[in-house]
Design an enzyme around this catalytic site. Structure first.
Site, PDB file in Angstrom:
ATOM      1  N   LYS A 112      45.778 -20.088 -23.005  1.00 13.31           N
ATOM      2  CA  LYS A 112      45.168 -20.466 -24.288  1.00 13.31           C
ATOM      3  C   LYS A 112      46.189 -20.903 -25.322  1.00 13.31           C
ATOM      4  CE  LYS A 112      40.717 -18.352 -24.098  1.00 13.31           C
ATOM      5  NZ  LYS A 112      39.674 -17.594 -24.731  1.00 13.31           N
ATOM      6  N   LYS A 195      37.891 -22.878 -14.570  1.00 14.68           N
ATOM      7  CA  LYS A 195      36.616 -22.152 -14.592  1.00 14.68           C
ATOM      8  C   LYS A 195      35.600 -22.895 -15.467  1.00 14.68           C
ATOM      9  CE  LYS A 195      37.355 -19.016 -18.502  1.00 14.68           C
ATOM     10  NZ  LYS A 195      37.184 -17.707 -19.085  1.00 14.68           N
ATOM     11  N   LYS A 198      32.595 -21.794 -21.586  1.00 10.84           N
ATOM     12  CA  LYS A 198      31.755 -22.112 -22.744  1.00 10.84           C
ATOM     13  C   LYS A 198      32.548 -22.743 -23.872  1.00 10.84           C
ATOM     14  CE  LYS A 198      31.367 -17.163 -23.913  1.00 10.84           C
ATOM     15  NZ  LYS A 198      32.697 -16.670 -24.044  1.00 10.84           N
TER      16      LYS A 198
END
Ligand code: TYM
Length: 327
Positions: A112, A195, A198
């Site tokens: 991230k 992955k 969202k």
């Protein structure tokens, strides 16, 4: 003491079928046997910038998704993390037990923070796994049902629990991650090396639980596939394998049976059928979702927070005593 499980989801985007398959569906199986605590982790969401109005709306949306999925507030506590102050309190104490070397190992932070560089990443984002450990340890959860991507964080909770117990005496239950085989990582429809997420910048990465039928059809049609035209379930065809996994979950057929069903048929037919299977599931799901009003959900969350607080307050008293704070 009742056996307990804890799990949570961040309101940082529109929940996807990945969240459902990897996490929520597995929670349902625990409701009868365990005392279950399910949280909407808004304090985790703000570790990356969120629009306050959207965060507020999404928090309620996620609680509704829990309810529409079949989490029963009579059996399980459903609540919002920021409404139980003990999460932040315990996180601070665990910060004094966690080491920089523990957090430096966390792959999700590395991923991230990659985009804008480590130096400009928020301290909250770095410390995020300690808050997650606090969530789990506060409730003496024995099991933590999560998708594969969260296992490393649950392992950290184990490490911190053991270290705290060593330093201050038996206090925390050592939690275990629970990952169902069928809760394998659901991959992005646009890129099977990542992955389904969202928070992805492309809507073609995911199918949201609240997507309408047309969007689902469009996204599945556009989903990347591998070379060749046969429907084969194999490591060499990761994009197709992912689509077969999704089919298998919703149709309750094994990947082998799905291969047989589509022998001699092409991607087109497979994708059309897959889209209709997902659309049919989402139709029922969204009907349940829409049957809850915001007011009803806010009331359920308030009651859930009261239930959770009873457990959390007691645990914090014990922790404070152990570290030498005046009660
Ligand atoms: P979050 O909000 O990213 O995801 C919620 C749950 O969904 C699972 N999941 C997936 N499973 C399979 N395939 C996917 N593509 C996929 N994407 C997400 C995640 O593994 C997770 O179980 N840090 C956590 C939230 C959290 C938490 C906790 C979880 C905070 N405190 C305490 C358990 C216990 C998170 O960001 O999950």
């Amino acid at each position: 003491m009742a056996k307990r499980i804890f799990s949570g989801i961040k309101p940082s985007g529109s929940l996807t079928i990945g969240n459902y398959i990897g996490a929520i569906r597995n929670w349902l199986d625990f409701q009868d046997e365990y005392e279950a605590v399910f949280c909407v982790v808004d304090m985790h969401a703000i570790t990356v910038p969120q629009d306050p109005k959207t965060l507020n709306k999404r928090t309620i949306e996620i609680a509704k998704i829990y309810l529409a999925s079949g989490i029963d507030p009579k059996k399980s506590a459903i609540f919002v993390q920021s409404q139980v102050a003990e999460h932040a309190e315990l996180a601070w104490i665990l910060n004094t037990v966690a080491r920089v070397s523990d957090l430096d190992k966390m792959t999700q932070f590395k991923d991230k923070s990659q985009k804008n560089g480590r130096e400009s990443a928020g301290v909250g984002l770095y410390d995020y796994p300690v808050l997650m450990a606090a969530d789990i340890l506060l409730y003496d959860a024995e099991k933590v049902p999560v998708g594969e991507d969260q296992v490393q964080h649950v392992e950290l909770a184990r490490t911190l629990a053991k270290r705290f117990n060593n330093n201050f005496g038996e206090t925390f239950v050592i939690p275990e991650p629970f990952v169902k085989k069928s809760g394998m990582r659901i991959r992005g429809l646009d890129d099977p090396t990542k992955k389904m997420d969202k928070s992805s910048s492309s809507e073609y990465n995911y199918i949201a639980l609240l997507d309408d039928a047309e969007s689902v059809r469009r996204k599945i049609k556009k989903a990347v596939t591998d070379s060749g035209s046969e429907i084969i379930y194999s490591e060499e065809k990761p994009a197709l394998k992912n689509l077969i996994n999704i089919h298998s979950f919703f149709s309750e057929k094994s990947p082998k049976d799905i291969e047989k069903m589509y022998a001699g048929k092409g991607y087109g037919e497979f994708k059309n059928d897959l889209a209709e299977i997902v659309v049919s599931f989402l139709k029922d799901f969204q009907q349940k979702y829409n049957s809850y009003s915001d007011e009803e959900v806010i009331k359920i969350l308030k009651e859930g927070a009261e239930k959770a607080r009873l457990i959390a307050e007691k645990k914090m008293q014990e922790v404070k005593k152990k570290v030498g704070f005046i009660i």
